[in-house]
Design an enzyme around this catalytic site. Structure first.
Site, mmCIF file in Angstrom:
data_model
loop_
_atom_site.group_PDB
_atom_site.id
_atom_site.type_symbol
_atom_site.label_atom_id
_atom_site.label_comp_id
_atom_site.label_asym_id
_atom_site.label_seq_id
_atom_site.Cartn_x
_atom_site.Cartn_y
_atom_site.Cartn_z
ATOM 1 N N HIS A 168 0.812 -1.213 0.000
ATOM 2 C CA HIS A 168 0.000 0.000 0.000
ATOM 3 C C HIS A 168 0.849 1.267 0.000
ATOM 4 O O HIS A 168 0.335 2.358 -0.218
ATOM 5 C CB HIS A 168 -0.963 -0.004 1.198
ATOM 6 C CG HIS A 168 -0.296 0.095 2.535
ATOM 7 N ND1 HIS A 168 -0.051 -1.003 3.327
ATOM 8 C CD2 HIS A 168 0.174 1.157 3.225
ATOM 9 C CE1 HIS A 168 0.536 -0.608 4.446
ATOM 10 N NE2 HIS A 168 0.678 0.699 4.409
ATOM 11 N N ASP A 197 0.400 -7.918 1.803
ATOM 12 C CA ASP A 197 0.616 -6.479 1.651
ATOM 13 C C ASP A 197 2.105 -6.179 1.510
ATOM 14 O O ASP A 197 2.682 -5.411 2.283
ATOM 15 C CB ASP A 197 0.010 -5.742 2.845
ATOM 16 C CG ASP A 197 0.009 -4.228 2.658
ATOM 17 O OD1 ASP A 197 0.150 -3.780 1.507
ATOM 18 O OD2 ASP A 197 -0.117 -3.513 3.665
ATOM 19 N N GLY A 222 3.509 6.703 8.171
ATOM 20 C CA GLY A 222 4.875 6.876 7.692
ATOM 21 C C GLY A 222 5.775 5.713 8.035
ATOM 22 O O GLY A 222 6.870 5.580 7.496
ATOM 23 N N ASN A 223 5.325 4.839 8.924
ATOM 24 C CA ASN A 223 6.118 3.671 9.309
ATOM 25 C C ASN A 223 5.958 2.495 8.349
ATOM 26 O O ASN A 223 6.770 1.564 8.381
ATOM 27 C CB ASN A 223 5.744 3.188 10.712
ATOM 28 C CG ASN A 223 6.498 3.910 11.800
ATOM 29 O OD1 ASN A 223 5.987 4.843 12.400
ATOM 30 N ND2 ASN A 223 7.736 3.502 12.050
ATOM 31 N N SER A 224 4.919 2.513 7.527
ATOM 32 C CA SER A 224 4.673 1.363 6.655
ATOM 33 C C SER A 224 5.889 1.007 5.826
ATOM 34 O O SER A 224 6.536 1.868 5.228
ATOM 35 C CB SER A 224 3.515 1.658 5.704
ATOM 36 O OG SER A 224 2.320 1.200 6.230
#
Length: 311
Positions: free
Chosen positions: A115, A146, A212-214
């Site tokens: 994502h 994901d 923002g950590n994804s």
């Protein structure tokens, strides 16, 4: 009185031979009294309470040498791992979005969350040293994983991180997360493995994971990647971190990489990802997350100002 008489009789030969005098005899009685079991116990407790010079910090040592072992470990892991964490910028559904990724091969192979990149064929990737490279999305799969693979356009040998065995982790193990929450690049947060979510195939952690950590790595204390930060549970519309974050396990990622290595042109999966309840993927975008259920928000960082509920 009986005990004193006993000790007086015991010491009387010494009293007759040595010039101690009665005060010294009294002192001897006192010392022998302390040698009884209650006296030994009292003195043992007093000795235990005294500081151990061997364990006391040396004031002559520099501050870094006095840092406790746990802090030193955190610093060591971060300084090594941060070099392999990248910032990813992409256009997702026509809107700018960004997240994190981790280099897992020195030839320029990056793992991130699907994502984070959406369906963009190419992305911009910023290295720890500030260098910007073009990246091509060479594999992605959504489903329950994901995940996406990015190949960087470079001939450099880049810093990379190894995978750890996520089957070996246990609830209570220390973990470290590095990502770009709200655009603050390569931010380190600490926590533990809170739970192994076998139903969703996720590692649950209380390490702070925010938009923002994804795509950023979840590390063990050896600096190995044991997961990729992917989502958080939040009942307030992703307006705050409440310490319930999730990462895709490293062994799942390695299985995917092995499949990709056999067939590097994996199809771009475009079906939606659904998670029950108020789960939010950890990307941040200007609008609602791409290809995600309404209650699943990504942790990419918004390049433009985003409304709190649109993270």
């Amino acid at each position: 009185m009986a005990r004193n008489a006993f000790y007086t009789k015991l010491l009387s030969p010494l009293y007759n031979v040595l010039p101690w005098g009665k005060p010294h005899l009294a002192l001897g009685l006192l010392l022998l009294g302390m040698m009884t079991s209650p006296g030994i116990a009292a003195w043992g407790e007093r000795l235990q309470s005294l500081p151990n010079p061997a364990l006391a910090p040396d004031a002559n040592l520099p501050p870094t040498a006095r840092t406790d072992a746990d802090e030193a470990e955190n610093v060591q892991v971060y300084e090594h791992a941060a070099k392999a964490v990248v910032t990813i910028n992409a256009f997702v559904d026509g809107h700018p979005a960004s997240g994190a990724g981790v280099i897992v091969d020195p030839r320029g192979l990056v793992i991130t969350s699907r994502h984070v990149v959406g369906m963009a064929p190419q992305v911009s990737v910023s290295l720890e040293n500030g260098q910007k490279l073009r990246g091509t999305v060479v594999g992605r799969i959504e489903d329950n994983m994901d995940l996406a693979i990015i190949r960087l356009n470079t001939n450099q040998s880049l810093p990379s991180l190894p995978f750890g065995n996520s089957d070996h982790i246990r609830v209570g193990h220390k973990v470290l997360a590095i990502g770009n929450p709200y655009g603050f690049e390569r931010t380190l947060t600490l926590g533990i493995v809170s739970r192994i979510d076998r139903q969703r195939n996720r590692i649950q952690t209380d390490a702070a994971i925010n938009p923002g950590n994804s795509g950023g790595p979840l590390l063990n204390r050896q600096g190995e990647v044991i997961g990729i930060s992917q989502s958080i549970f939040n009942p307030d519309g992703n307006r705050s971190n409440i310490g319930i974050g999730f990462a895709v396990p490293a062994n799942t990622i390695q299985h995917y990489l092995q499949q990709w290595a056999k067939q590097p042109t994996l199809p771009h999966v475009a079906k939606q990802q659904h998670l029950p309840g108020p789960f939010y993927a950890t990307s941040q975008q200007t609008l609602r997350p791409v290809s995600l259920a309404p209650n699943l928000t990504s942790t990419n960082r918004t390049v433009q100002q985003a409304q709190p509920t649109s993270h």
